[in-house]
Design an enzyme around this catalytic site. Structure first.
Site, short mmCIF file in Angstrom:
data_model
loop_
_atom_site.label_atom_id
_atom_site.label_comp_id
_atom_site.label_asym_id
_atom_site.label_seq_id
_atom_site.Cartn_x
_atom_site.Cartn_y
_atom_site.Cartn_z
N LYS A 17 50.15 -25.59 -5.18
CA LYS A 17 51.07 -24.48 -5.41
C LYS A 17 52.34 -24.63 -4.58
CE LYS A 17 52.44 -19.99 -5.09
NZ LYS A 17 53.04 -19.21 -3.99
N ASP B 269 49.71 -19.64 -9.15
CA ASP B 269 48.91 -19.00 -8.11
C ASP B 269 47.87 -18.11 -8.80
OD1 ASP B 269 50.29 -16.86 -9.07
OD2 ASP B 269 51.31 -16.36 -7.20
#
Length: 207
Positions: free
Chosen positions: A118, A136
Site C-alpha cells: 500500500k 487499503d
DNA sequence: AACTCGGGGCA
DNA sequence: TGCCCAGAGTT
C-alpha cells in the site's frame, strides 16, 4: 456506461472535495509521512509530519540520528514510535542500495523496511505520477461490496479496478472510495440508507 | 491464507 | 479496561 464509471460519477458528485490529504514536498518526505500515517487516523498527521520533516527534510538528516533519537522525535509529535526502527533501517537501505534516492518501482519500494504494497503504491502515484491503484482496507471493502471487484486479495482487487476504469480516473477513484468507506460504507453496519450508490450496489441488493 | 504485532481510538 | 482496527511482516 460501465458500473465502475457510474460509481465514479456518483461519488464525484457526493464528495466534490475528495483528494489526497497528505501535504508533502519531496518523494522522501512523502515516503516518511506515509509510513508514519499508516494505521493512524488521517487527521492530525499532516501538521505533525510536517513538523518532523521540516526538522529532518531528507535522507541525510535522518542518517545523522540514532534509532533512539528518531523514536524520541516521533514520540514527541505523537505518532507510533515503533516505526522508528523501520525508518532508521530504511534510510540506511536508501543510502546503501539506492544512492539515497527514493526508488520508482513497486519491487524496489517494497524491499525497504516498513514499506508494503500500500505504501509503495501511494508513493508511485502521488510522488512519481506512475499509475497504480493503492488498496487499503477501505478500498478493498467498498469495491467488493459494490460488486466492482471479486478478488480475495488486495492485489487482485487492485488489478480489477485498474481494468474497469480508465487510467485518468484511478487517482481520484482511490480517494473517493476511501472517503466513502470511512463515512458511509463503514465496516460494521454500513449506512446503506444514505448511500449514494445503493441503487447499483451488490451488497445492498442482497440485503 | 491465516496469523502476529502493537499502539491509538473509543466505549 | 478491553475491543477493534490498519498495515507490514511472517509462517
Amino acid at each position: 456506461m460501465t458500473k465502475a464509471d457510474k460509481a465514479y460519477q456518483l461519488l464525484e458528485i457526493e464528495y466534490p472535495n475528495a483528494k489526497c490529504s497528505l501535504d508533502y514536498g519531496t518523494p522522501f518526505q512523502l515516503l516518511v509521512s506515509t509510513i508514519l500515517s499508516a494505521q493512524a487516523t488521517d487527521k492530525s498527521v499532516n501538521n505533525v509530519t510536517e513538523k518532523l520533516y521540516k526538522l529532518y527534510p531528507d535522507v541525510d538528516s535522518f542518517l545523522t540520528l540514532t534509532q533512539e533519537e528518531i523514536e524520541n522525535k516521533i514520540k514527541k509529535i505523537g505518532l507510533y514510535k515503533n516505526k522508528s526502527k523501520n525508518i532508521y533501517n530504511m534510510c540506511r537501505e536508501l543510502r546503501d542500495k539506492f544512492n539515497k534516492e527514493v526508488p520508482k518501482t513497486m519491487v524496489e519500494l517494497m524491499s525497504l523496511s516498513g514499506v508494503g504494497r500500500k505504501t509503495a503504491s501511494v508513493v508511485l502515484v502521488e510522488a512519481f505520477k506512475i499509475p497504480a491503484f493503492p488498496v487499503d482496507t477501505h478500498v478493498f471493502r467498498v469495491s467488493r461490496r459494490l460488486g466492482l471487484a471479486k478478488g480475495s486479495t488486495a492485489d487482485k482487487v487492485s488489478d480489477e479496478m485498474m481494468k474497469k476504469l480508465s487510467k485518468k480516473k484511478w487517482h481520484l477513484m482511490h480517494h473517493l472510495l476511501i472517503t466513502h468507506g470511512r463515512e458511509v460504507c463503514i465496516a460494521q453496519n454500513p449506512k446503506c440508507e444514505i448511500c449514494c450508490l445503493k441503487n447499483i450496489c451488490t451488497y445492498f441488493k442482497a440485503k
